[in-house]
Enzyme design. Structure first.
Site, PDB file in Angstrom:
ATOM      1  N   HIS A 155       1.299  -4.334   1.925  1.00 25.00           N
ATOM      2  CA  HIS A 155       0.023  -4.308   2.057  1.00 25.00           C
ATOM      3  C   HIS A 155      -1.114  -4.594   0.968  1.00 25.00           C
ATOM      4  O   HIS A 155      -1.703  -4.039   1.002  1.00 25.00           O
ATOM      5  CB  HIS A 155      -0.456  -1.998   2.357  1.00 25.00           C
ATOM      6  CG  HIS A 155       0.856  -1.482   3.120  1.00 25.00           C
ATOM      7  ND1 HIS A 155       0.543  -1.933   4.246  1.00 25.00           N
ATOM      8  CD2 HIS A 155       1.902  -1.388   2.866  1.00 25.00           C
ATOM      9  CE1 HIS A 155       1.747  -0.963   4.611  1.00 25.00           C
ATOM     10  NE2 HIS A 155       2.655  -0.884   4.031  1.00 25.00           N
ATOM     11  N   SER A 276     -16.949 -27.709  -6.208  1.00 20.41           N
ATOM     12  CA  SER A 276     -18.372 -28.093  -5.004  1.00 20.41           C
ATOM     13  C   SER A 276     -19.007 -28.351  -6.003  1.00 20.41           C
ATOM     14  O   SER A 276     -19.408 -28.934  -6.786  1.00 20.41           O
ATOM     15  CB  SER A 276     -19.174 -26.471  -6.008  1.00 20.41           C
ATOM     16  OG  SER A 276     -19.856 -26.077  -5.243  1.00 20.41           O
ATOM     17  N   LYS A 282     -16.952 -24.570 -10.095  1.00 24.97           N
ATOM     18  CA  LYS A 282     -16.236 -23.990  -9.155  1.00 24.97           C
ATOM     19  C   LYS A 282     -14.982 -24.544  -8.956  1.00 24.97           C
ATOM     20  O   LYS A 282     -15.100 -25.592  -9.370  1.00 24.97           O
ATOM     21  CB  LYS A 282     -16.564 -24.534  -7.782  1.00 24.97           C
ATOM     22  CG  LYS A 282     -17.489 -23.055  -7.766  1.00 24.97           C
ATOM     23  CD  LYS A 282     -16.974 -21.853  -7.345  1.00 24.97           C
ATOM     24  CE  LYS A 282     -17.150 -22.339  -5.929  1.00 24.97           C
ATOM     25  NZ  LYS A 282     -15.974 -20.418  -5.323  1.00 24.97           N
ATOM     26  N   GLU A 289      -6.127 -23.707   1.515  1.00 28.65           N
ATOM     27  CA  GLU A 289      -6.677 -23.390   2.292  1.00 28.65           C
ATOM     28  C   GLU A 289      -6.232 -24.155   3.264  1.00 28.65           C
ATOM     29  O   GLU A 289      -6.320 -23.177   4.818  1.00 28.65           O
ATOM     30  CB  GLU A 289      -8.249 -23.299   1.377  1.00 28.65           C
ATOM     31  CG  GLU A 289      -8.501 -22.009   0.429  1.00 28.65           C
ATOM     32  CD  GLU A 289     -10.354 -22.382   0.322  1.00 28.65           C
ATOM     33  OE1 GLU A 289     -10.674 -22.285   0.802  1.00 28.65           O
ATOM     34  OE2 GLU A 289     -10.197 -22.362  -1.301  1.00 28.65           O
TER      35      GLU A 289
END
Ligand code: ARG
Length: 475
Positions: A155, A276, A282, A289
């Protein structure tokens, strides 16, 4: 070039041709189409349906065409309906009417599915090869962290400490099952359809078994109607691709989480990260992803082909033309994602100290207290309850489990003495997990070694098959 038309009073309307046309995507079947034409030709020649001289001319022209296709000097034109008509145009341009001799005893129905099977075999082998590369990368990385502890999760909450090598190696076992699936897929998919004709077989003396062997297939069709209708091999390949994608998405999710500022376990290499356009600080784990995101289209392609096949009447229906793009897309997707994730895994470093510090937090050693009591013959329900009370007391008094006093332990359960502190260490917890497949570092080392050996055996098997396939294609 049109392969039909004599019984029609006019050519197809523009809109009809536009919808009908598949040459812009099925062109990539060209090398397989030429190779299966060579196999068909050899049967036509040995059954004397084509003379030796004509056969030699057609063979020469097909080989020439193959070279032109591979250099891009022969391509499909906008007037070609599909790859088959484009190649016949090329052949008749070289040979005149005998260029159409190959159409005897063959329909595009048995031809297209034979081509697609060859394409699928060729590319699933490449996918399998890349999966073994990924597994080498995962297992090598796992080997570097066998003796490092980290919290294991259920979890996404701290559950029990684990060897971080064990945590990483788990992915390789999922991909090993995918390799098994590909091996198993071969058994059912390596079947030639040539000789099935449009659906009923042929009145000409063809030899489907010989053609199958010539093309490296393990067998030839048993039922000609099934042979031209069957696209199980496409659906199954798409299922395997989707499952590989699903496994990649789970690596992706972990990397995203572990690279977050909050976790800061994973340091993804610069060359596998992106920046970014507005926030100069960034460094994003975009590869992870994309691995996660691309799984959507892989599942979509499977659903699209299965939906197309559902309730489809036998034998050939034009719906079947929709089998190709999803298969091409799933394979292309994996050929892009697998090397990127292989590199990402290989170049990621993990913060050992940070993970080790986190390993015992969140009361992840509470199970050790329960197991300690069970070893003293306390029934598990009571052992579990006592461990829970230790956690509650620690939470109330802001302490860790090993910081409770002897008196506090004894007040919770008469069998819970100070000896329990000996098991309240991460090292103790890890070393005691000696169940086969468990997280004890000595076992994890063997698990990784065995998985590497297994992966090596798979690599060899795949490389042998790839070699045989490319020899067949060059024959
Ligand atoms: N382009 C077609 C396909 O991909 C080839 C087979 C066409 N056969 C036919 N009977 N119209 O399925």
């Amino acid at each position: 070039m049109a392969l039909w038309g004599a019984r029609f009073s006019g050519g197809p309307a523009d809109a009809v041709f536009a919808l009908s046309r598949s040459a812009h995507f099925d062109w990539r079947l060209a090398p397989y189409d030429i190779r299966s034409s060579l196999a068909h030709l050899s049967v036509l020649e040995s059954s004397k349906l084509v003379t030796k001289n004509d056969a030699a001319a057609i063979r020469g022209a097909l080989k020439e065409l193959a070279a032109q296709v591979s250099t891009g000097t022969f391509v499909a034109e906008s007037s070609d309906e599909d790859v088959h008509s484009a190649l016949e145009r090329g052949l008749t341009a070289k040979l005149g009417p005998i260029g159409s001799a190959l159409r005897a005893g063959r329909s595009r129905n048995d031809q297209v599915t034979t081509d697609l099977r060859l394409f699928a075999i060729d590319h699933m082998l490449e996918v399998a090869h890349l999966v073994t590369e990924l597994n080498s990368s995962i297992l090598k990385k796992a080997g570097e962290y066998i003796n490092d502890s980290a919290p294991g999760f259920t979890h996404i909450q701290h559950a029990q400490p684990v060897s971080f090598g064990h945590e990483l190696a788990k992915h390789a076992h999922a991909f090993a099952r995918d390799l098994d699936r590909i091996n198993d897929w071969f058994k059912r998919s390596s079947v030639s359809s040539l000789g099935a004709g449009a659906l009923a077989g042929s009145s000409l003396p063809l030899d489907p078994a010989h053609t199958a062997k010539n093309l490296g297939f393990e067998s030839s069709f048993a039922n000609s109607i099934d042979a031209v209708s069957d696209r199980d091999y496409v659906a199954e390949a798409l299922f395997i691709c989707a499952t590989i994608g699903l496994h990649l998405s789970r690596i992706g999710e972990e990397w995203v989480l572990w690279a977050s500022t909050e976790f800061a376990w994973a340091k993804v290499a610069d060359e596998y990260s992106t920046g970014s356009s507005i926030m100069p600080q960034k460094k994003n784990p975009d590869m992870a992803e994309l691995a996660r995101g691309k799984s959507g289209r892989l599942i979509g392609n499977l659903v699209s082909v299965m939906t197309m096949l559902k309730g489809l009447p036998f034998a050939y229906n034009r719906d079947l033309q929709e089998d190709k793009e999803p298969l091409f897309d799933s394979i292309d997707t994996l050929l892009l994602v697998l090397p990127a994730i292989t590199g990402m895994v290989a170049t990621t470093d993990f913060d050992r100290a940070k993970m080790a510090l986190a390993a015992p937090t969140g009361f992840s050693l509470a199970t050790e207290i329960a197991d300690y009591l069970v070893r003293k013959n306390v029934p598990f329900s009571s052992a579990h309850e006592s461990a829970g009370k230790c956690v509650a007391l620690c939470e109330k008094t802001s302490r860790q489990l090993h910081e409770l006093t002897d008196a506090e332990f004894l007040s919770i359960h008469p069998s819970l003495d100070g000896g329990v502190r000996a098991v309240l260490t991460v090292a103790g917890a890890l070393n005691s997990r000696t169940t086969a497949g468990g997280t004890a570092p000595t076992l994890v080392g063997d698990q990784i070694k065995n998985a590497l050996n297994e992966n090596q055996a798979q690599r060899k098997k795949i490389a042998d098959k790839q070699k045989a396939f490319s020899e067949m294609m060059g024959a």
